[in-house]
Design a protein around this motif. Structure first.
Motif: not given
Length: 215
Positions: A1-6, A185-187, A194-198
């Motif tokens: 899975m890909g990872e998106l860090l915002v 997020f993972v995608f 959602l994987h981790e928030f804030n």
């Protein structure tokens, strides 16, 4: 899975003539989160920001090269919403008192979501559509680790949408989001979770705890 860090941008210049730039503290916050990612071996394959100066400056101070930009990662225009709500006569207390400002922000966004504000420059539906468009581009094929820099409203909307939450949850999340926090997020081609928030592990030591801000 890909990872998106915002990453939410660093502290902006609240109360200054030009809000859309980082404060000195905002630059230091950005340097700290960039160093954390490098220390943990997380280096992006793709970077993307909105078109706002404070977002671009955050990425630069993190120490990563600029990549794509997409207006879908820009914050909603709260000043325009205020002007539309108050017909151009925004109360002075809303402009100058931080507590009143953020309480009014919450109320105004709820009205916007319910289409109760006449003539905003951007409708709630248009906002959610552009955020989704930016997400699709950020998560397009070709990168497994994507680093995005955005703003609180967009991160709140991405999180709420990923959970299938009611519209109002976006604003509840928005008001919690810390400067330079990490939301992960993972995608895949067909899924987005959602994987981790804030998270702000870079601001949790005794030396950095006083760098924590929310605006």
């Amino acid at each position: 899975m890909g990872e998106l860090l915002v990453i939410r941008h660093g502290q902006a210049s609240f109360g200054a003539d030009n809000y859309d730039k980082l404060s000195d503290l905002g630059h230091r916050q950005s340097e700290a989160v960039g160093q954390l990612l490098r220390d943990t071996g997380w280096v992006p394959d793709r970077t993307i920001t909105g078109t706002l100066t404070r977002q671009k400056e955050t990425l630069a101070s993190m120490g990563f090269e600029a990549g794509d930009t997409h207006p879908g990662l820009n914050e909603y225009d709260f000043q325009n919403l205020l002007d539309a709500r108050y017909k151009g006569a925004v109360p002075e207390l809303v402009k100058g008192d931080r507590k009143v400002h953020f309480r009014t922000l919450r109320e105004t966004v709820f009205q916007w979501q319910a289409d109760e504000i006449e003539g905003p420059a951007e409708t709630w539906a248009n906002f959610t559509d552009r955020v989704e468009a930016a997400r699709l581009i950020a998560c397009a094929e070709g990168a497994e680790r994507v680093l995005a820099v955005s703003s609180g409203g967009v991160i709140g909307q991405l999180t709420a949408a990923s959970l299938g939450a009611p519209h109002k949850m976006m604003m509840t999340l928005n008001l919690q989001i810390k400067n330079t926090s990490i939301t992960k997020f993972v995608f895949t081609k067909s899924a987005f979770f959602l994987h981790e928030f804030n998270a702000t592990p870079h601001l949790m030591s005794a030396e950095t705890a006083d760098m924590l801000t929310y605006s």
